[in-house]
Design a protein around this motif. Structure first.
Motif, PDB file in Angstrom:
ATOM      1  N   TYR A   4       0.793  -1.076   0.072  1.00  0.00           N
ATOM      2  CA  TYR A   4       0.017  -0.115  -0.142  1.00  0.00           C
ATOM      3  C   TYR A   4       0.990   1.333   0.014  1.00  0.00           C
ATOM      4  CZ  TYR A   4      -3.146   3.532   1.683  1.00  0.00           C
ATOM      5  OH  TYR A   4      -3.811   4.659   1.857  1.00  0.00           O
ATOM      6  N   TRP A   5       1.878   1.415   0.926  1.00  0.00           N
ATOM      7  CA  TRP A   5       2.631   2.410   0.852  1.00  0.00           C
ATOM      8  C   TRP A   5       3.521   2.674  -0.331  1.00  0.00           C
ATOM      9  CZ3 TRP A   5       1.387   6.360   3.693  1.00  0.00           C
ATOM     10  CH2 TRP A   5       0.678   6.144   4.703  1.00  0.00           C
ATOM     11  N   LEU A   6       3.833   1.713  -0.808  1.00  0.00           N
ATOM     12  CA  LEU A   6       4.761   1.829  -2.040  1.00  0.00           C
ATOM     13  C   LEU A   6       3.954   2.505  -3.295  1.00  0.00           C
ATOM     14  CD1 LEU A   6       7.284   1.318  -4.118  1.00  0.00           C
ATOM     15  CD2 LEU A   6       6.084  -1.086  -4.558  1.00  0.00           C
ATOM     16  N   GLY A   7       2.581   1.842  -3.125  1.00  0.00           N
ATOM     17  CA  GLY A   7       1.713   2.115  -4.213  1.00  0.00           C
ATOM     18  C   GLY A   7       1.353   3.888  -3.850  1.00  0.00           C
ATOM     19  N   MET A   8       1.196   4.309  -2.721  1.00  0.00           N
ATOM     20  CA  MET A   8       1.260   5.802  -2.306  1.00  0.00           C
ATOM     21  C   MET A   8       2.460   6.436  -2.755  1.00  0.00           C
ATOM     22  SD  MET A   8      -1.697   6.561  -0.977  1.00  0.00           S
ATOM     23  CE  MET A   8      -1.456   8.216  -0.206  1.00  0.00           C
ATOM     24  N   PHE A   9       3.839   6.070  -2.538  1.00  0.00           N
ATOM     25  CA  PHE A   9       4.887   6.470  -2.833  1.00  0.00           C
ATOM     26  C   PHE A   9       4.748   6.937  -4.345  1.00  0.00           C
ATOM     27  CE2 PHE A   9       9.171   6.484  -4.617  1.00  0.00           C
ATOM     28  CZ  PHE A   9      10.017   7.424  -4.017  1.00  0.00           C
ATOM     29  N   VAL A  10       4.746   5.822  -5.050  1.00  0.00           N
ATOM     30  CA  VAL A  10       4.721   6.022  -6.493  1.00  0.00           C
ATOM     31  C   VAL A  10       3.517   6.809  -7.140  1.00  0.00           C
ATOM     32  CG1 VAL A  10       4.507   4.950  -8.948  1.00  0.00           C
ATOM     33  CG2 VAL A  10       5.768   3.932  -7.119  1.00  0.00           C
ATOM     34  N   LEU A  11       2.344   6.938  -6.642  1.00  0.00           N
ATOM     35  CA  LEU A  11       1.279   7.771  -7.104  1.00  0.00           C
ATOM     36  C   LEU A  11       1.588   9.306  -6.831  1.00  0.00           C
ATOM     37  CD1 LEU A  11      -2.339   6.328  -5.826  1.00  0.00           C
ATOM     38  CD2 LEU A  11      -1.296   6.710  -8.213  1.00  0.00           C
TER      39      LEU A  11
END
Length: 237
Positions: free
Chosen positions: A121-128
């Motif tokens: 989830y946090w990787l997804g947020m970082f990339v977004l």
């Protein structure tokens, strides 16, 4: 600060000894620590010039953003494969960049309790955030969920609304990559009953989305710089 027990202090030293063994170009090198009653801090090699959050202000091109995303992905894969006990902070203010725009994961927690789905989830947020140059609090809604829902509404038809408007020279191929990367991110941040993908799956999907540019980025990795051994102090909060 309250006085800490000897057992806790011993544990902190043990944790730092684990961190000092981490060896990867996208994971900060821990070269020491401070364990005093009034301060506990980890000392990392001082080769970083700014955080990703600060860097995004200067509107870097897509190719460089891609390099940062893939570098962070590589660092995560290393930690997940070899150091499951070590958790990490993926906020853009916590991931630091060297002069050659190589990112480093810099904030760690040993005895990690985070599940794989939390890390995904946090990787997804970082990339977004790297794609949009918006943090959740600055998007239309004040919450992470609002930010993700807003991105989901725009994709794929209105993807241009999501992309950082200051990003220049976006080719059709770049937009196609952004579309694919954003689709992977929305999978990462989907907290519905379907369950999130594994980190291995995310890594595979991101690499597939980024093949042309990451090949160029890998070529750029071979230019090494010699740095003086400055030090950075990360005070544990």
């Amino acid at each position: 600060m309250e006085q800490r027990g000897k057992a806790f202090r011993r544990t902190f030293g043990e944790e730092c000894r684990i961190l000092a063994q981490l060896r990867h170009k996208n994971v900060a090198k821990v070269i020491g620590w401070c364990d005093r009653r009034d301060m506990q801090a980890v000392v990392t090699e001082g080769v970083h010039v700014r955080s990703v959050e600060e860097w995004l202000v200067v509107a870097p091109p897509w190719k460089q953003r891609l390099k940062v995303m893939m570098g962070v992905m590589d660092g995560i894969c290393y930690l997940d494969e070899h150091w499951l006990r070590v958790g990490y902070d993926l906020r853009t203010r916590s991931v630091l960049l060297r002069e050659d725009i190589e990112p480093s994961i810099c904030k760690f927690k040993v005895r990690n309790q985070d599940s794989e789905s939390t890390n995904v989830y946090w990787l997804g947020m970082f990339v977004l955030e790297v794609v949009a140059n918006k943090r959740p609090r600055e998007a239309l809604e004040a919450s992470e969920t609002g930010f993700i829902d807003w991105v989901r509404l725009q994709c794929p038809a209105q993807i241009k609304k999501v992309v950082d408007e200051k990003m220049k020279k976006l080719t059709a191929a770049s937009f196609e990559q952004i579309k694919q990367v954003t689709a992977v991110d929305l999978e990462c941040t989907d907290v519905s009953a379907n369950g999130s993908p594994t980190m291995k799956h995310v890594s595979r999907m991101l690499r597939r989305a980024c093949v042309p540019s990451s090949a160029q980025a890998i070529h750029a990795h071979h230019h090494h710089h010699h740095h003086h051994h400055q030090q950075e102090l990360l005070v544990l909060v």
